[in-house]
Scaffold this active site. Sequence first.
Site, short mmCIF file in Angstrom:
data_model
loop_
_atom_site.label_atom_id
_atom_site.label_comp_id
_atom_site.label_asym_id
_atom_site.label_seq_id
_atom_site.Cartn_x
_atom_site.Cartn_y
_atom_site.Cartn_z
N ARG A 221 0.85 -1.19 0.00
CA ARG A 221 0.00 0.00 0.00
C ARG A 221 0.89 1.25 0.00
O ARG A 221 1.96 1.25 0.63
CB ARG A 221 -0.89 0.04 1.26
CG ARG A 221 -2.05 -0.94 1.23
CD ARG A 221 -3.13 -0.55 0.20
NE ARG A 221 -4.26 -1.47 0.22
CZ ARG A 221 -4.41 -2.51 -0.59
NH1 ARG A 221 -3.46 -2.81 -1.47
NH2 ARG A 221 -5.49 -3.27 -0.52
N HIS A 269 -0.92 0.22 -9.77
CA HIS A 269 -1.59 -0.76 -8.90
C HIS A 269 -2.02 -1.97 -9.75
O HIS A 269 -3.18 -2.37 -9.72
CB HIS A 269 -2.79 -0.14 -8.19
CG HIS A 269 -3.15 -0.85 -6.92
ND1 HIS A 269 -3.53 -0.22 -5.77
CD2 HIS A 269 -3.17 -2.18 -6.62
CE1 HIS A 269 -3.79 -1.10 -4.82
NE2 HIS A 269 -3.58 -2.31 -5.32
N1 LIG Z 1 -0.58 -4.20 -5.22
C1 LIG Z 1 -1.55 -5.05 -5.33
O1 LIG Z 1 -2.11 -5.23 -6.40
C2 LIG Z 1 -1.96 -5.88 -4.13
C3 LIG Z 1 -2.76 -7.00 -4.34
C4 LIG Z 1 -3.10 -7.78 -3.24
C5 LIG Z 1 -2.66 -7.45 -1.97
N2 LIG Z 1 -1.87 -6.34 -1.80
C6 LIG Z 1 -1.39 -5.99 -0.44
O2 LIG Z 1 -0.65 -7.10 0.08
C7 LIG Z 1 -0.94 -7.21 1.47
C8 LIG Z 1 -0.58 -8.59 1.98
O3 LIG Z 1 -1.51 -9.56 1.51
P1 LIG Z 1 -1.52 -11.06 2.07
O4 LIG Z 1 -2.67 -11.74 1.47
O5 LIG Z 1 -0.17 -11.65 1.94
O6 LIG Z 1 -1.78 -10.75 3.64
P2 LIG Z 1 -1.60 -11.74 4.89
O7 LIG Z 1 -1.69 -13.15 4.44
O8 LIG Z 1 -2.54 -11.25 5.94
O9 LIG Z 1 -0.10 -11.48 5.37
C9 LIG Z 1 0.30 -10.34 6.06
C10 LIG Z 1 1.71 -10.54 6.58
O10 LIG Z 1 2.17 -9.32 7.18
C11 LIG Z 1 2.65 -9.59 8.50
N3 LIG Z 1 2.41 -8.44 9.40
C12 LIG Z 1 1.24 -7.81 9.66
N4 LIG Z 1 1.43 -6.81 10.54
C13 LIG Z 1 2.75 -6.83 10.87
C14 LIG Z 1 3.56 -6.07 11.74
N5 LIG Z 1 3.04 -5.08 12.50
N6 LIG Z 1 4.88 -6.37 11.81
C15 LIG Z 1 5.40 -7.37 11.08
N7 LIG Z 1 4.69 -8.14 10.23
C16 LIG Z 1 3.38 -7.87 10.13
C17 LIG Z 1 1.85 -10.80 8.96
O11 LIG Z 1 2.55 -11.41 10.02
P3 LIG Z 1 2.02 -12.81 10.65
O12 LIG Z 1 2.27 -13.85 9.59
O13 LIG Z 1 2.90 -13.01 11.83
O14 LIG Z 1 0.56 -12.62 10.96
C18 LIG Z 1 1.80 -11.62 7.67
O15 LIG Z 1 2.98 -12.36 7.52
C19 LIG Z 1 -2.42 -6.84 1.53
O16 LIG Z 1 -2.79 -6.44 2.84
C20 LIG Z 1 -2.53 -5.72 0.54
O17 LIG Z 1 -2.31 -4.47 1.17
C21 LIG Z 1 -1.52 -5.56 -2.85
#
Ligand SMILES: NC(=O)c1ccc[n+]([C@@H]2O[C@H](COP(=O)([O-])OP(=O)(O)OC[C@H]3O[C@@H](n4cnc5c(N)ncnc54)[C@H](OP(=O)(O)O)[C@@H]3O)[C@@H](O)[C@H]2O)c1
Length: 306
Positions: A221, A269
Site C-alpha cells: 500500500r 496498482h
Molecule cells: N498491489 C496489489 O495489487 C496488491 C494486491 C493484493 C494485496 N496487496 C497488499 O498485500 C498485502 C498482503 O496480503 P496477504 O494476502 O499476503 O496478507 P496476509 O496473508 O494477511 O499477510 C500479512 C503478513 O504481514 C505480517 N504483518 C502484519 N502486521 C505486521 C507487523 N506489524 N509487523 C510485522 N509483520 C506484520 C503478517 O505477520 P504474521 O504472519 O505473523 O501474521 C503476515 O505475515 C495486503 O494487505 C494488501 O495491502 C496488494
Amino acid sequence: MRIIFYGNHNKSAPWIAALQAALPGAEIEAWHPGAAPADHAVLWGPPQQLFDEQPRLRGVFNMGAGVDAFLHLKLPPQAVLVRLEDAGMATQMAEYVCQAVIRHFRDIDFYEREMEQGRWSFRKPLARSDFPVGVMGLGVLGSRVAQAVAHFDFPVAGWSRSRHEIEGVRCHWGADQLDEFLAATRILVCLLPLTPQTENILSRATLSKLRPGGYLVNVARGAHVVDEDLVALLDEGHLAGATLDVFRTEPLPQGHPFWNHPKIVMTPHASARTLREETVAQIARKIVAFERGEAIGGIVDTGRGY
Ligand SMILES: NC(=O)c1ccc[n+]([C@@H]2O[C@H](COP(=O)([O-])OP(=O)(O)OC[C@H]3O[C@@H](n4cnc5c(N)ncnc54)[C@H](OP(=O)(O)O)[C@@H]3O)[C@@H](O)[C@H]2O)c1
C-alpha cells in the site's frame, strides 16, 4: 439467502452473473440505497451508507486481499469480514516482484537505454550474493514471493509479526528483529497489510538501514511509504532505485515527485489484479461453507487490522 454486490464501478453485471452461476439458489442484486436486507455482501470499496442500511449482514466478503479501507468503516456487530486469500494473486505477485528484482540486478534499464542509443555495450556481471532480498510480510502473498525469489538463488530473508519457517528463507519476526533484517537486506519488498502499526513504516529511519545501494519494491500500500523520505534517500544516493505499484493517493496526482524520477519505475496498482473467475469461486465456496456452519479462512481480525 440474499446477497448484495457492490463493486464501486459500473462493471457489476458480469460479476453478479458469475456469482449467480456459482450460487444458483441465492437471490443476488447490486446494492442501491434502500435495497432489501441481505445476509451477505460481496464488495469492493463500499460506502458507510451500505452498512448503515444493512444491519442484518452476517458475512462481508471483500473482493481483495487488503482490508485497510474497511478499518475506517463501522460494520454491523455480528458481521464477519472475510478477505480474499490468493485467488490467483500470489502467482501474479511472484511474477511482478521477480521481474523487479531481476530487472534491477541484471541492469536491464541500462541495457535498454544503451540499445535505444544504438550502443552495443556491456557491464560487468554482478554477484547475486551482493543482492540479498528481504520480504516484509510473510503471509499468503509474501511467503509465495519469498520462495519465488529464492528459486533464482538470491539470498532471501523475511520479516513478519509472528514466527514463520519457510524453506530457503531466513525468517525474522517482531519489532526486535526488524533492524537486523533491514541491515542484511539490499532489495526490500513490502507485502505488509496497511495497519496503524505498519503505516509509514518505509521511512528514512528504516530505509536508511538497508545496505548501501538499496532498492525498494513496494507492492503493498502507498501509505507504507513516507514519500519525501524515499525521494530524499534516492537523491542522496543511499538508495539505487525503487519499483512502486501502489501510492498514497491513487491515481498518483500529476506533479508528484515520483513522476519522471529517474530512479523510480512505476505501475498503476497492477501487480496482482483481482481475477473474476478465481475470486467468485473462492467467495462462493466460502459463503456455502459459512452457511453450513463450517470454518472458513480469511476472517479478518479487525483488532489486529488484517
Ligand atoms: N498491489 C496489489 O495489487 C496488491 C494486491 C493484493 C494485496 N496487496 C497488499 O498485500 C498485502 C498482503 O496480503 P496477504 O494476502 O499476503 O496478507 P496476509 O496473508 O494477511 O499477510 C500479512 C503478513 O504481514 C505480517 N504483518 C502484519 N502486521 C505486521 C507487523 N506489524 N509487523 C510485522 N509483520 C506484520 C503478517 O505477520 P504474521 O504472519 O505473523 O501474521 C503476515 O505475515 C495486503 O494487505 C494488501 O495491502 C496488494
